[in-house]
Design a protein around this motif. Structure first.
Motif, PDB file in Angstrom:
ATOM      1  N   THR A   1      15.183   8.814   6.754  1.00 11.82           N
ATOM      2  CA  THR A   1      14.713   8.780   5.378  1.00 11.82           C
ATOM      3  C   THR A   1      13.793   7.576   5.201  1.00 11.82           C
ATOM      4  O   THR A   1      13.806   6.655   6.032  1.00 11.82           O
ATOM      5  N   PRO A   2      13.028   7.531   4.110  1.00 12.05           N
ATOM      6  CA  PRO A   2      12.202   6.350   3.862  1.00 12.05           C
ATOM      7  C   PRO A   2      13.032   5.053   3.809  1.00 12.05           C
ATOM      8  O   PRO A   2      12.578   4.014   4.263  1.00 12.05           O
ATOM      9  N   GLN A   3      14.257   5.137   3.310  1.00 12.54           N
ATOM     10  CA  GLN A   3      15.112   3.951   3.220  1.00 12.54           C
ATOM     11  C   GLN A   3      15.530   3.434   4.594  1.00 12.54           C
ATOM     12  O   GLN A   3      15.881   2.269   4.747  1.00 12.54           O
ATOM     13  N   MET A   4      15.501   4.281   5.603  1.00 15.43           N
ATOM     14  CA  MET A   4      15.905   3.893   6.958  1.00 15.43           C
ATOM     15  C   MET A   4      14.740   3.341   7.786  1.00 15.43           C
ATOM     16  O   MET A   4      14.957   2.771   8.849  1.00 15.43           O
ATOM     17  N   LEU A   5      13.523   3.497   7.299  1.00 14.40           N
ATOM     18  CA  LEU A   5      12.350   3.160   8.085  1.00 14.40           C
ATOM     19  C   LEU A   5      12.284   1.674   8.455  1.00 14.40           C
ATOM     20  O   LEU A   5      12.014   1.325   9.606  1.00 14.40           O
ATOM     21  N   ALA A   6      12.551   0.787   7.524  1.00 14.43           N
ATOM     22  CA  ALA A   6      12.486  -0.653   7.812  1.00 14.43           C
ATOM     23  C   ALA A   6      13.466  -1.038   8.916  1.00 14.43           C
ATOM     24  O   ALA A   6      13.130  -1.806   9.818  1.00 14.43           O
ATOM     25  N   GLY A   7      14.670  -0.505   8.870  1.00 13.94           N
ATOM     26  CA  GLY A   7      15.659  -0.803   9.904  1.00 13.94           C
ATOM     27  C   GLY A   7      15.236  -0.286  11.267  1.00 13.94           C
ATOM     28  O   GLY A   7      15.414  -0.949  12.291  1.00 13.94           O
TER      29      GLY A   7
ATOM     30  N   VAL B   1       9.425  11.014   5.415  1.00 11.87           N
ATOM     31  CA  VAL B   1       9.091  10.568   6.763  1.00 11.87           C
ATOM     32  C   VAL B   1       9.087  11.788   7.668  1.00 11.87           C
ATOM     33  O   VAL B   1      10.090  12.490   7.776  1.00 11.87           O
ATOM     34  N   ILE B   2       7.958  12.046   8.306  1.00 10.00           N
ATOM     35  CA  ILE B   2       7.834  13.149   9.252  1.00 10.00           C
ATOM     36  C   ILE B   2       8.113  12.634  10.666  1.00 10.00           C
ATOM     37  O   ILE B   2       8.790  13.265  11.450  1.00 10.00           O
TER      38      ILE B   2
ATOM     39  N   PHE C   1       0.827  -1.199   0.000  1.00 12.16           N
ATOM     40  CA  PHE C   1       0.000   0.000   0.000  1.00 12.16           C
ATOM     41  C   PHE C   1       0.866   1.254   0.000  1.00 12.16           C
ATOM     42  O   PHE C   1       0.570   2.216  -0.697  1.00 12.16           O
ATOM     43  N   LEU C   2       1.920   1.244   0.804  1.00  8.38           N
ATOM     44  CA  LEU C   2       2.747   2.443   0.956  1.00  8.38           C
ATOM     45  C   LEU C   2       3.594   2.723  -0.279  1.00  8.38           C
ATOM     46  O   LEU C   2       3.965   3.857  -0.526  1.00  8.38           O
ATOM     47  N   GLY C   3       3.924   1.693  -1.033  1.00  8.84           N
ATOM     48  CA  GLY C   3       4.608   1.904  -2.293  1.00  8.84           C
ATOM     49  C   GLY C   3       6.116   1.943  -2.252  1.00  8.84           C
ATOM     50  O   GLY C   3       6.754   2.272  -3.245  1.00  8.84           O
ATOM     51  N   PHE C   4       6.717   1.634  -1.096  1.00  8.40           N
ATOM     52  CA  PHE C   4       8.173   1.553  -1.025  1.00  8.40           C
ATOM     53  C   PHE C   4       8.551   0.585   0.088  1.00  8.40           C
ATOM     54  O   PHE C   4       7.764   0.346   0.993  1.00  8.40           O
ATOM     55  N   PRO C   5       9.742  -0.021   0.020  1.00  7.91           N
ATOM     56  CA  PRO C   5      10.156  -0.990   1.042  1.00  7.91           C
ATOM     57  C   PRO C   5      10.300  -0.322   2.408  1.00  7.91           C
ATOM     58  O   PRO C   5      11.150   0.533   2.595  1.00  7.91           O
ATOM     59  N   CYS C   6       9.442  -0.687   3.338  1.00  7.49           N
ATOM     60  CA  CYS C   6       9.472  -0.018   4.636  1.00  7.49           C
ATOM     61  C   CYS C   6       9.167  -0.950   5.794  1.00  7.49           C
ATOM     62  O   CYS C   6       9.157  -0.519   6.936  1.00  7.49           O
ATOM     63  N   THR C   7       8.899  -2.207   5.528  1.00  5.00           N
ATOM     64  CA  THR C   7       8.627  -3.118   6.627  1.00  5.00           C
ATOM     65  C   THR C   7       9.840  -4.004   6.856  1.00  5.00           C
ATOM     66  O   THR C   7      10.763  -4.036   6.062  1.00  5.00           O
ATOM     67  N   PHE C   8       9.804  -4.710   7.928  1.00  3.16           N
ATOM     68  CA  PHE C   8      10.965  -5.481   8.364  1.00  3.16           C
ATOM     69  C   PHE C   8      10.701  -6.972   8.284  1.00  3.16           C
ATOM     70  O   PHE C   8      11.405  -7.761   8.885  1.00  3.16           O
ATOM     71  N   SER C   9       9.714  -7.389   7.549  1.00  7.09           N
ATOM     72  CA  SER C   9       9.256  -8.778   7.573  1.00  7.09           C
ATOM     73  C   SER C   9      10.325  -9.773   7.126  1.00  7.09           C
ATOM     74  O   SER C   9      10.278 -10.930   7.521  1.00  7.09           O
TER      75      SER C   9
END
Length: 160
Positions: A94-100, A87-88, A54-62
């Motif tokens: 950054t969005p790339q750091m969100l999954a980590g 990311v607010i 849904f979010l459209g970019f890799p952001c989960t840690f599964s």
């Protein structure tokens, strides 16, 4: 809106209608609540991966071998000035750091306790998003009532 526009949420025409409605709401200062989607299901059934799609970019840690250990509340905000994703909250990433960041948070909860009722809050903005709230809760534990299942079902955000 450019010809190559693709929203992970809706068709081009629907999103155009949403944007026009959003302009009216903003112009007249009309308070409206964003719709909410709650993802609930058994453990390891792909809830977090669905949210990521849904979010459209890799952001989960599964893929990190760590399960969701607390509710994850995504606040999506439409911002026509953000060409991709920003990311607010949590701030400074950054969005790339969100999954980590999510993976580390879930690992900490796993080490300290099994689950937490407190949501991990993420706020994202993009010109691709309508205003929307998504709640990804930990997987329900099948079988008899347990402390873990009780923690998931009594999440603060599920009570809203």
């Amino acid at each position: 809106m450019d010809a190559d526009f693709e929203s992970p949420f809706m068709s081009k025409m629907s999103f155009l209608a949403y944007r026009k409605l959003r302009e009216v709401v903003d112009k007249h200062d009309i308070p409206i609540d964003a719709p909410r989607i709650v993802f609930v299901g058994e453990t390891s059934t792909g809830k977090s991966m669905l949210v990521q799609n849904f979010l459209g970019f890799p952001c989960t840690f599964s893929q990190a071998g760590v399960a969701t250990r607390c509710p994850v509340a995504y606040q999506l905000r439409y911002n026509p000035d953000v060409p991709e994703y920003r990311v607010i909250k949590p701030s400074g990433i950054t969005p790339q750091m969100l999954a980590g960041r999510l993976r580390d948070h879930m690992k900490n909860i796993e080490q300290e306790s099994k689950f937490s009722k407190d949501p991990y809050e993420i706020e994202l903005e993009s010109s691709f998003y309508p205003d929307l709230e998504i709640l990804d809760v930990p997987g329900l534990i099948a079988g008899n009532e347990s402390e873990d299942r009780d923690a998931v079902e009594k999440s603060k955000l599920l009570q809203l």
